[in-house]
Design a protein around this motif. Sequence first.
Motif, PDB file in Angstrom:
ATOM      1  N   GLY A 128      -4.718  -0.719  -2.543  1.00  0.00           N
ATOM      2  CA  GLY A 128      -5.302   0.287  -1.678  1.00  0.00           C
ATOM      3  C   GLY A 128      -5.871   1.465  -2.436  1.00  0.00           C
ATOM      4  O   GLY A 128      -5.988   1.470  -3.669  1.00  0.00           O
ATOM      5  N   ASN A 132     -11.210   3.158  -3.893  1.00  0.00           N
ATOM      6  CA  ASN A 132     -10.492   2.135  -3.141  1.00  0.00           C
ATOM      7  C   ASN A 132     -10.971   0.764  -3.601  1.00  0.00           C
ATOM      8  O   ASN A 132     -12.012   0.276  -3.149  1.00  0.00           O
ATOM      9  N   ASP A 142       0.823  -1.204   0.000  1.00  0.00           N
ATOM     10  CA  ASP A 142       0.000   0.000   0.000  1.00  0.00           C
ATOM     11  C   ASP A 142       0.865   1.265   0.000  1.00  0.00           C
ATOM     12  O   ASP A 142       0.424   2.333   0.425  1.00  0.00           O
TER      13      ASP A 142
END
Length: 718
Positions: free
Chosen positions: A414, A452, A376
């Motif tokens: 992410g 997301n 991420d």
Amino acid sequence: MRSYLCLGILFCCLAAALNSASAEEAQPYDFYADAMGYDPASGLYTARGNVRIEGEGLIITADQVSYAPDQGIIHGEGSIVMRMGQDRMEGDRLVYHLEEQRGFFENGRLFISESQFRVRGRRIERTGERTYVVDDAGLTTCEGERPDWEITASRISLTLEGYGTLNHGAFRIRGLPALYTPWLFFPAKTKRQSGLLLPEIHLSDRHGYEQLQPLYLALSESSDATLYYHFMGKGPDRLGLEYRKLWSSEDRLTLRLDGLKDEDPTQTAVQEGISRDRYWFRMKQNLAFAGGVQGFMDLDLLSDIRYMDDFKGGTLGFTKTNALFQKEFGRELDPEKEDTRTNRLLLTKTGEVFRMEGEVIWEDAVRRRTQDLQDDTVQRLPRLSLSTRRQRLLDLPLYHVFEGESVYFHRIDGERGTRLDLAPRVYAPFRLGPISAEPSLGLRQTFWHSENPLEETSSGYHTENRLLYDARMDLFTEVYRVFDGGPIGADKIRHSLQPRLTFEYVPDKDQNHLPFFDDLDRIEKKRRLTYSLTQTLTARFKEERPGEEGPQDTYRDYMRFKISQDYDMDRAETRGEKPFSDPKAELSLWPLPYVRLFGDITWSTQEAKWSAYSSGAEITRDAHYFYAEHRYASEISASLHLRGYLALREDLGLLWDYERNLKEKIIQKQDYGLRYNAGCWQLDLIYSDDKDDRKIGFYWTLTGLGVLEHSLDESFLP
């Protein structure tokens, strides 16, 4: 092979000195002497006593000189000295053709100022515009009739910017032959040339006997490369490349790449993501475009997180590479232990009142990539910004600045999206007697457009926005007094007190629903008062300076002491919270020109004890150097670092570099060595030991010829 390397360097010294003579064109010469005469029968002019001949770039002095004008030849005898700039050639007898710039010295001696080389020869002859012959030649940088080291040869023949030959060459120590070669063919170039460089040799527990052999390649006038072959007694051999390209002082590139193929990695290595192909690629480049646009590129690609630790010493290691980039580009690499490596391309354009930037940043999370973990890490692809300098707002007593930024944030795993941030600010400075006041008001408007993919309820891209303002007030002044110098020998001492008070206000605003990429996405409420007091002592001395009339003023800092603390009004209104931050004090002292004392200390208001401190000293005097620092952070860390050099004699000294983790009681690093410096050569014997590896090695330096070194960094050496 080392004999060939050492003996081959002889051409550099002779070629550099003799080339300066070849560049001189025929010029008119002036003759001076105590007595001068002319012989009509022979047609010779003679000069005796303090003879001096001067032409552009050339001065000849002798006891006696005869000159044949029809041939243009000078015959000189007795204490003959020829000077070419700072270089000097002398001998017992000289025959020299002024117009053709050729001739010879008998029992000649040549001193090259820049490199401190001393060349001798029974006969040093210039046979043509670019050709030379030296009989019974010797080369050294040592003084005396019996130098500590010398390269000798029965004859050297060379053509400048061409090639040369060396017959019966030897490397001698105190007159005794140590290395010999019957014949050597070498390039006689004063410009950059391709060829083998001195190797790095050392012994270690991890790799056994090691030899790093560089091969230098002069590719063009503006580019070169160095190839490296790294032999290791334990483990596979490693290859390396360094490439440099220079277009201009503002347009240059340097890259390094090295790696190896590990055919049999351990099971532990495989689990840590270490593959068979191991490498490290790093590059920095400055670019210059039309219209004043500048570019800066940094690349840092690593195969695995253990690579730099396994190969941390030597020319290709982290410390030397980082020092090279810092010297050439003014930018460093990410820390050695950092497993996220930054890769960046930045373009900038700066005007009188504005600055524009365009940037692409890729943070390579090496551990997550090699171990196939969720990644991420936030990437900026790209970032665009515009900022202005402070400038007057119309004819009002106001000043304004502006900062704007647009970024596309990308994550492999992410949330990702675009953020636009606009932040103007207005200042209204004024004075209240001796106090300067600077209130300012800022406005920040931020927009997000993001998604997301990891959220199961995600419905694609959505838009958010935030409007915030903040206020700030700075109050500051300076009070000082000038005293007589007193016992320290100064003319005057200036004691200055600089109090500063700052109030910052940011309103409370719920931001938990907003995307989160960096700290700008969460601006916390703030009602904070920061106060500090800085004291300085500055001394003025009257000193005589060569070439200047009368005593001149020089200034030196003696002391700087600062104490600061925050008071948080929001914490004051919250039960159980303490509004005062931990006060911090910083002190720097220079009691003597060669002594620096420094330290800082922090008091924990919550635990009512000293929570962190550091103290140290640095002493530099003559050849001696000493550095010591102790750091402590409560419940976190404690360390001790000692580094220095102690001159036992003018030519002998001890050196050390020691780091210890006091909390874990572990020695992080320890290097101990002995240095012997004979002026024209130097030897460093060093033992190195860290928690992973031990090394024994040496630096062997012949002044002017280079250094044969181990892989220990010399950065700590004084």
